[in-house]
Design an enzyme around this catalytic site. Structure first.
Site, PDB file in Angstrom:
ATOM      1  N   CYS A  70      -2.010   3.108  -6.886  1.00 36.54           N
ATOM      2  CA  CYS A  70      -2.612   3.099  -5.550  1.00 36.54           C
ATOM      3  C   CYS A  70      -3.426   4.331  -5.165  1.00 36.54           C
ATOM      4  O   CYS A  70      -4.598   4.225  -4.823  1.00 36.54           O
ATOM      5  CB  CYS A  70      -1.548   2.813  -4.509  1.00 36.54           C
ATOM      6  SG  CYS A  70      -0.007   3.716  -4.759  1.00 36.54           S
ATOM      7  N   HIS A 133      -2.975   7.650   1.840  1.00 40.22           N
ATOM      8  CA  HIS A 133      -2.519   7.960   0.485  1.00 40.22           C
ATOM      9  C   HIS A 133      -3.362   8.963  -0.292  1.00 40.22           C
ATOM     10  O   HIS A 133      -3.342   8.970  -1.523  1.00 40.22           O
ATOM     11  CB  HIS A 133      -2.344   6.672  -0.331  1.00 40.22           C
ATOM     12  CG  HIS A 133      -0.991   6.621  -0.979  1.00 40.22           C
ATOM     13  ND1 HIS A 133      -0.570   5.605  -1.798  1.00 40.22           N
ATOM     14  CD2 HIS A 133       0.025   7.500  -0.939  1.00 40.22           C
ATOM     15  CE1 HIS A 133       0.638   5.852  -2.220  1.00 40.22           C
ATOM     16  NE2 HIS A 133       1.026   6.996  -1.709  1.00 40.22           N
ATOM     17  N   ASP A 280      -5.919  -2.724  -4.527  1.00 36.92           N
ATOM     18  CA  ASP A 280      -5.962  -1.404  -5.166  1.00 36.92           C
ATOM     19  C   ASP A 280      -5.418  -1.361  -6.584  1.00 36.92           C
ATOM     20  O   ASP A 280      -5.670  -0.420  -7.322  1.00 36.92           O
ATOM     21  CB  ASP A 280      -5.256  -0.354  -4.294  1.00 36.92           C
ATOM     22  CG  ASP A 280      -3.777  -0.624  -4.108  1.00 36.92           C
ATOM     23  OD1 ASP A 280      -3.296  -1.702  -4.519  1.00 36.92           O
ATOM     24  OD2 ASP A 280      -3.089   0.241  -3.543  1.00 36.92           O
ATOM     25  N   ASN A 281      -4.649  -2.361  -6.972  1.00 32.84           N
ATOM     26  CA  ASN A 281      -4.214  -2.464  -8.375  1.00 32.84           C
ATOM     27  C   ASN A 281      -3.645  -3.860  -8.591  1.00 32.84           C
ATOM     28  O   ASN A 281      -3.457  -4.613  -7.635  1.00 32.84           O
ATOM     29  CB  ASN A 281      -3.201  -1.384  -8.766  1.00 32.84           C
ATOM     30  CG  ASN A 281      -2.086  -1.180  -7.780  1.00 32.84           C
ATOM     31  OD1 ASN A 281      -1.905  -0.107  -7.227  1.00 32.84           O
ATOM     32  ND2 ASN A 281      -1.315  -2.227  -7.536  1.00 32.84           N
TER      33      ASN A 281
END
Ligand SMILES: *[C@@H]1O[C@H](CO)[C@@H](O)[C@H](O)[C@H]1NC(C)=O
Ligand SMILES: *[C@@H]1O[C@H](CO)[C@@H](O)[C@H](O)[C@H]1NC(C)=O
EC number: 3.1.6.4
Length: 508
Positions: A70, A133, A280-281
């Site tokens: 992330c 993040h 994001d992944n």
């Protein structure tokens, strides 16, 4: 009256109020993967709004994130640069992924130029809703990096913590901390109930209304995290899916996206708004099925550089500009959203640094295919590269035997001999090559002796060599953890543990 701002693109397109919204779904242990959307064939068809968004816009079948984890992926989206350039990696161990837990010392360096910082030059107001993040110490605050508004949290909603050794993760409105997960923003771990997606939705609708009323262009980064373990949904969505709590969270996100798009239409600004949905992944298969999604036919999941870790669902929507029902095979990457947005705002990308993102507008608006490689990194190591339909693995690794023996499996039920290895296998002199058209699941490497292998590697080697000689890694930001940097409001009698500076690994 004409709106005060206009934007033009390199294609000569002009529009008033060019605005963009990025919807970025989440995951550390439960992100939304490629196989979670009806439009990609998920059989229970529980994403009617995303499916409709795709039918009105353009679906990308070959779209990637810049890292299978992330934080680095988010840093890449906002800087247009690979994590190894913008500092979102660790040098603590070869090819280790790293992210920003609440005791990380590093974060997004001041020297990086973020999208909202650049969009300001064209009069944009930017807001991030949800998970940032990119570091939580004051110098890393999103309002110090170009955002004008923030509602959300610097971290994942892990917890609840005991508040002595570890405080609960804080939430912010702009500069101010307004509460913490589990205390002020409840997440019921027993039932999975939380109202956060509804709160984030309302924030988005209010911001869009405010910007429309003031006729000011905006960039909204809607970074929701309900599909990240511990997954949650609000009461009206609990039990609504045939796929358990994870499915409930997906349904609520899908419903919210439908509401955002309808809001843009109601306000009459949908034709001026470029909206992009991605993740994001890849889905975290270690948490599936209850807390994790599906990567469809792709190999493995989050944390890995196999297709399941980095190929993402992606939809572009811009009524009146993007032809409805389009499907693109353009190799795309989240870093492209940086360059594409600048182009929409009539701005040039910075010329004093390497930018990895390309402008996707020719692909989106004119159906052009742009030649470009996709690099797959874990930490500081280039693991693989995709050129056209060929993907060459220079290293293979899923996770260590040590982790695997504890039951952590990034590729459950998918042992491909010599490929999903539990030791880091180097193939730099003779990479394993897959043809992703015939073999999207990366199961059958081409024979080294074949002409096809030779031809593919001739092309790939040149690209990799050039990438490596020109690579200037950034200062690694994710090497050090220190409990003393955690955001705390504890009474002074409750002292946090003594300052402890440790090496940051996968989990600090
Ligand atoms: C969500 O909001 C409803 C309505 O305000 C409230 O009754 C409920 O307790 C909230 N749930 C949680 C988990 O906070
Ligand atoms: C995968 O298969 C190979 C070959 O059959 C075997 O050597 C290896 O131990 C297997 N890996 C796992 C994790 O089961």
């Amino acid at each position: 009256m004409l709106p005060p701002f206009s934007c033009s693109t390199a294609l000569g397109f002009k529009a008033f109020l060019c605005i963009s919204i990025y919807i970025y779904t989440d995951g550390l242990t439960g992100s939304m993967g490629w196989g979670d959307l009806g439009v990609f064939g998920e059989p229970s068809k529980e994403t009617p709004n995303l499916d409709q968004m795709a039918s009105e816009g353009m679906l990308f079948l070959d779209f990637y994130t810049a890292n299978p984890l992330c934080s680095p992926s988010r840093a890449a989206l906002l800087t247009g640069r690979l994590p190894v350039r913008n500092g979102f990696y660790t040098t603590n161990a070869h090819a280790r992924n790293a992210y920003t837990p609440q005791d990380i010392v590093g974060g997004i360096p001041d020297s990086e130029l973020l999208l909202p910082e650049l969009l300001k030059k064209a009069g944009y107001i930017s807001k991030i809703i949800g998970k940032w993040h990119l570091g939580h110490r004051p110098q890393f605050h999103p309002l110090n990096h170009g955002f004008d508004e923030w509602f959300g949290s610097p971290n994942c909603h892990f917890g609840p913590f005991d508040n002595r050794a570890l405080p609960n993760i804080p939430l912010y409105r702009d500069w101010e901390m307004i509460g913490r997960y589990y205390e002020d923003f409840k997440i019921d771990l027993k039932t999975g109930e939380a109202n956060l997606t509804q709160i984030y939705l309302q924030e988005a609708l209010d911001f869009i209304s405010k910007q429309q009323a003031s006729q000011q262009p905006f960039f909204l980064y809607w970074a929701i995290d309900a599909t990240h373990a511990p997954v949650y949904a609000s009461k009206q969505f609990l039990g609504s899916s045939q796929r358990g709590l994870y499915g409930d969270a997906v349904r609520e996100i899908d419903d919210s996206i439908g509401k955002i798009l309808k809001h843009l239409q109601k306000l009459g600004i949908s034709e001026n708004t470029f909206v992009f949905f991605t993740s994001d992944n890849g889905a975290a298969l270690i948490s599936a099925p209850e807390q994790g999604g599906s990567n469809g036919r792709f190999l493995c999941g989050k944390q890995t550089t196999f297709e399941g870790g980095m190929r993402e669902p992606a939809i572009a929507w811009w009524p009146g500009h993007i032809p409805a029902g389009g499907v693109s095979h353009q190799l795309g990457n989240v870093m492209d959203l940086f360059t594409t947005s600048l182009s929409l705002a009539g701005l040039q990308p910075p010329s004093d640094r390497q930018i990895d993102g390309i402008n996707l507008l020719p692909a989106i608006l004119q159906g052009k295919l742009i030649d470009r490689p996709i690099f797959y990194y874990r930490g500081n190591e280039m693991m693989a590269v995709r050129v056209g339909l060929y993907k060459a693995h220079y290293w293979t690794w899923s996770n260590s035997w040590e982790e695997y023996s504890k039951g952590i499996d990034f590729c459950p039920g998918q042992n491909v001999s010599g490929v999903t290895t539990h030791t880091q296998e180097e193939h730099t002199t003779l990479p394993l090559v897959f043809h992703l058209g015939r073999d999207p699941g990366e199961k059958y490497p081409l024979s080294f002796a074949s002409n096809e292998y030779q031809r593919a590697m001739e092309q790939i080697s040149v690209i990799v060599q050039q990438h490596k000689v020109t690579m200037v890694p950034g200062e690694p930001q994710l090497n050090v953890c220190d409990k003393a940097v955690m955001v705390s409001t504890l009474p002074s009698a409750w002292l946090l543990p003594e300052t402890f500076t440790g090496k940051a690994f996968l989990l600090c």
